[in-house]
Design a protein around this motif. Sequence first.
Motif, PDB file in Angstrom:
ATOM      1  N   ASN A  57      -3.782  12.037  -8.016  1.00  0.00           N
ATOM      2  CA  ASN A  57      -3.646  11.312  -9.451  1.00  0.00           C
ATOM      3  C   ASN A  57      -2.292  11.439  -9.754  1.00  0.00           C
ATOM      4  OD1 ASN A  57      -6.419  10.241  -9.518  1.00  0.00           O
ATOM      5  ND2 ASN A  57      -7.368  12.260  -9.835  1.00  0.00           N
ATOM      6  N   TYR A  58      -1.877  12.701  -9.571  1.00  0.00           N
ATOM      7  CA  TYR A  58      -0.399  12.791 -10.257  1.00  0.00           C
ATOM      8  C   TYR A  58       0.554  11.710  -9.299  1.00  0.00           C
ATOM      9  CZ  TYR A  58      -2.210  17.165 -11.872  1.00  0.00           C
ATOM     10  OH  TYR A  58      -2.900  18.231 -12.472  1.00  0.00           O
ATOM     11  N   VAL A  59       0.588  11.531  -8.110  1.00  0.00           N
ATOM     12  CA  VAL A  59       1.104  10.356  -7.621  1.00  0.00           C
ATOM     13  C   VAL A  59       0.660   8.827  -8.041  1.00  0.00           C
ATOM     14  CG1 VAL A  59       1.728   9.318  -5.261  1.00  0.00           C
ATOM     15  CG2 VAL A  59       1.182  11.899  -5.656  1.00  0.00           C
ATOM     16  N   ARG A  60      -0.552   8.923  -8.057  1.00  0.00           N
ATOM     17  CA  ARG A  60      -1.194   7.361  -8.791  1.00  0.00           C
ATOM     18  C   ARG A  60      -0.449   6.991 -10.284  1.00  0.00           C
ATOM     19  NH1 ARG A  60      -6.192   5.995  -5.730  1.00  0.00           N
ATOM     20  NH2 ARG A  60      -6.325   7.725  -4.141  1.00  0.00           N
ATOM     21  N   GLY A  61      -0.647   8.278 -10.964  1.00  0.00           N
ATOM     22  CA  GLY A  61      -0.252   8.005 -12.303  1.00  0.00           C
ATOM     23  C   GLY A  61       1.384   7.590 -12.597  1.00  0.00           C
ATOM     24  N   VAL A  62       2.132   8.210 -11.693  1.00  0.00           N
ATOM     25  CA  VAL A  62       3.539   7.991 -11.774  1.00  0.00           C
ATOM     26  C   VAL A  62       3.934   6.560 -11.493  1.00  0.00           C
ATOM     27  CG1 VAL A  62       5.811   8.651 -10.645  1.00  0.00           C
ATOM     28  CG2 VAL A  62       4.361  10.366 -11.591  1.00  0.00           C
ATOM     29  N   THR A  88      -4.381  16.155   3.651  1.00  0.00           N
ATOM     30  CA  THR A  88      -5.276  15.118   3.125  1.00  0.00           C
ATOM     31  C   THR A  88      -4.440  13.818   3.144  1.00  0.00           C
ATOM     32  OG1 THR A  88      -6.769  16.476   2.313  1.00  0.00           O
ATOM     33  CG2 THR A  88      -7.272  14.121   1.758  1.00  0.00           C
ATOM     34  N   VAL A  89      -4.780  12.752   3.730  1.00  0.00           N
ATOM     35  CA  VAL A  89      -3.984  11.633   3.310  1.00  0.00           C
ATOM     36  C   VAL A  89      -4.759  10.581   2.506  1.00  0.00           C
ATOM     37  CG1 VAL A  89      -3.203   9.352   4.399  1.00  0.00           C
ATOM     38  CG2 VAL A  89      -3.169  11.390   5.780  1.00  0.00           C
ATOM     39  N   VAL A  90      -4.269  10.146   1.409  1.00  0.00           N
ATOM     40  CA  VAL A  90      -4.870   8.936   0.583  1.00  0.00           C
ATOM     41  C   VAL A  90      -4.027   7.734   0.663  1.00  0.00           C
ATOM     42  CG1 VAL A  90      -5.723  10.899  -0.929  1.00  0.00           C
ATOM     43  CG2 VAL A  90      -3.771   9.724  -1.586  1.00  0.00           C
ATOM     44  N   GLU A 110      -6.474   3.505  -8.917  1.00  0.00           N
ATOM     45  CA  GLU A 110      -7.792   3.885  -9.521  1.00  0.00           C
ATOM     46  C   GLU A 110      -7.698   5.383  -9.332  1.00  0.00           C
ATOM     47  OE1 GLU A 110     -10.846   2.031  -7.650  1.00  0.00           O
ATOM     48  OE2 GLU A 110     -10.907   0.204  -8.991  1.00  0.00           O
ATOM     49  N   PHE A 111      -8.242   6.081 -10.444  1.00  0.00           N
ATOM     50  CA  PHE A 111      -8.466   7.522 -10.588  1.00  0.00           C
ATOM     51  C   PHE A 111      -9.074   8.006  -9.224  1.00  0.00           C
ATOM     52  CE2 PHE A 111     -10.343  11.576 -11.755  1.00  0.00           C
ATOM     53  CZ  PHE A 111      -8.922  12.265 -12.402  1.00  0.00           C
ATOM     54  N   ASP A 112      -8.839   9.180  -8.480  1.00  0.00           N
ATOM     55  CA  ASP A 112      -9.537   9.546  -7.475  1.00  0.00           C
ATOM     56  C   ASP A 112     -10.323  10.792  -7.921  1.00  0.00           C
ATOM     57  OD1 ASP A 112     -10.370  10.819  -5.055  1.00  0.00           O
ATOM     58  OD2 ASP A 112      -8.550  10.121  -3.998  1.00  0.00           O
ATOM     59  N   ASN A 113     -11.474  10.818  -8.159  1.00  0.00           N
ATOM     60  CA  ASN A 113     -12.447  11.992  -8.130  1.00  0.00           C
ATOM     61  C   ASN A 113     -12.379  13.037  -7.225  1.00  0.00           C
ATOM     62  OD1 ASN A 113     -13.135  11.367 -10.930  1.00  0.00           O
ATOM     63  ND2 ASN A 113     -14.105   9.499 -10.089  1.00  0.00           N
ATOM     64  N   VAL A 114     -12.148  12.781  -5.798  1.00  0.00           N
ATOM     65  CA  VAL A 114     -12.070  13.403  -4.919  1.00  0.00           C
ATOM     66  C   VAL A 114     -10.932  14.235  -4.529  1.00  0.00           C
ATOM     67  CG1 VAL A 114     -12.784  13.824  -2.374  1.00  0.00           C
ATOM     68  CG2 VAL A 114     -14.183  12.236  -3.959  1.00  0.00           C
ATOM     69  N   ASN A 115     -10.020  13.511  -4.109  1.00  0.00           N
ATOM     70  CA  ASN A 115      -8.463  14.190  -3.794  1.00  0.00           C
ATOM     71  C   ASN A 115      -7.741  14.113  -5.296  1.00  0.00           C
ATOM     72  OD1 ASN A 115      -8.738  14.417  -1.035  1.00  0.00           O
ATOM     73  ND2 ASN A 115      -9.250  12.158  -1.158  1.00  0.00           N
ATOM     74  N   THR A 116      -8.141  15.077  -6.189  1.00  0.00           N
ATOM     75  CA  THR A 116      -7.635  14.936  -7.528  1.00  0.00           C
ATOM     76  C   THR A 116      -5.909  15.098  -7.642  1.00  0.00           C
ATOM     77  OG1 THR A 116      -8.284  17.213  -7.881  1.00  0.00           O
ATOM     78  CG2 THR A 116      -9.715  15.515  -8.721  1.00  0.00           C
ATOM     79  N   LYS A 154       0.903  -1.210   0.128  1.00  0.00           N
ATOM     80  CA  LYS A 154      -0.172  -0.044  -0.197  1.00  0.00           C
ATOM     81  C   LYS A 154       0.902   1.354  -0.012  1.00  0.00           C
ATOM     82  CE  LYS A 154      -4.331  -1.789   2.063  1.00  0.00           C
ATOM     83  NZ  LYS A 154      -3.825  -3.318   2.003  1.00  0.00           N
ATOM     84  N   VAL A 155       0.167   2.384  -0.831  1.00  0.00           N
ATOM     85  CA  VAL A 155       0.983   3.753  -0.832  1.00  0.00           C
ATOM     86  C   VAL A 155       0.155   4.530   0.142  1.00  0.00           C
ATOM     87  CG1 VAL A 155       1.780   5.512  -2.133  1.00  0.00           C
ATOM     88  CG2 VAL A 155       2.188   3.139  -2.914  1.00  0.00           C
ATOM     89  N   ALA A 156       0.622   5.163   1.083  1.00  0.00           N
ATOM     90  CA  ALA A 156      -0.068   6.221   1.826  1.00  0.00           C
ATOM     91  C   ALA A 156       0.597   7.503   1.705  1.00  0.00           C
ATOM     92  CB  ALA A 156      -0.069   5.857   3.158  1.00  0.00           C
ATOM     93  N   VAL A 157       0.044   8.412   1.331  1.00  0.00           N
ATOM     94  CA  VAL A 157       0.365   9.660   0.782  1.00  0.00           C
ATOM     95  C   VAL A 157      -0.485  10.946   1.641  1.00  0.00           C
ATOM     96  CG1 VAL A 157       1.120  11.434  -1.131  1.00  0.00           C
ATOM     97  CG2 VAL A 157       0.813   9.108  -1.576  1.00  0.00           C
TER      98      VAL A 157
END
Length: 392
Positions: free
Chosen positions: A93-98, A74-76, A84-90, A64-67
């Motif tokens: 998505n730069y972290v998720r994509g990388v 905010t923590v995601v 998956e794409f995050d529609n709330v904490n947008t 798991k990745v916690a950021v």
Amino acid sequence: MPDRIKRIKEDFSELFDSSPAVIVKGPGRVDLMGSHTDYNEGFVLPVAVNVDVLAGGRLRDDDKVAVYSGNFETVVEFPLDTIEFDNVNTWSNYVRGVVHFIQESGVKLRGANIVLHGNVPIGSGLSSSAAIEMAVGFLFQMLIGFEMSGPELALIGQRAENKFVGVRTGIMDQFISRLGKKDSALFLDCRTLEYEHLPLDTSKVKIVVCDTMKRRGLVGSEYDLRRSQCEEAARLFQQWYPDVKALRDVTPEMYEKHKAQLPAVVSMRAAHVIGENHRVLRSREVLASGDFIEFGKLMNASHDSARDLYEVSCDELEAMVEVTRAAPGALSGRMAGAGFGGCTVSLVKDECVEQFLEVVSVEYERKTRLTPSLYVCTAEDGASVIEKGAEN
């Protein structure tokens, strides 16, 4: 920066009951030249600057990745095998994509705890998105120890932005954020990714970035339309010159011969990009020789073309350019980034910087009733280690 490093350590301790194994930075950037040329496979001349995203991290024992974002407080959290794409904490998505595209490249990652803190103004045109992408990518590289060249990581950042976030940016922002060099600008061929560091002596001339406070977003903006118009221009030129793959391949002579056969708006877009590529190549020569006067003239011409032919300016940018060009010590004033708002960039004689800042602040607010943020910038290294702690 010491205060921000301290904050990252405090947030990390509070959230994860440990300390970061490493803290890295991904800098923002200013494009001195090269307006909308990167996605046309052309030439650009950016500089990494002294605003950045800091990322502290430590590996976990799971997948798991916690950021945590200090900016958004905010923590995601997300698993490495289902990103998956995050529609709330947008912002995440730069972290998720990388992370997604590093794994897709064949690198085996482990879970990690990460704390981010940035001072790149969001939506200003200084590329806070590339800064976070390169900070996170470089952080994982330092934590895991996998080999990946600077250009490769820049391309992963671009794919994250294009395919995960959904913004069709070129390669310039990620490339300079990863491969910038202190006291240097970077000349980049966006097709071949060949690059050259050019000396940028800021002892006599300073780079001043002026934030109009007019925010703009690239997703859903006119940005994609401009890109499509350029692609249409390249397709039309292919009927006369089959070897044309992008507007980068169209010379001024080719354009002059066929401009009347192009749709009017498409012709304008092409004229800007073709002319801008020529200006960047000329800028490479004059900057290498230290001719800041001529370089400033080319910067001004770049802005005027982006305003008149590419139509990406706005009232706030025009007010700021008018004020900065008239201010004491100014050698130039042009929009930074994609336009539609954000920042301008000026070259200012060192001895006039304080007077320049005072005049610009007063005159811009008088014109717009907006209070600008002004930054005297230095040319900095790209993504790099700021501090190492205890090993994972």
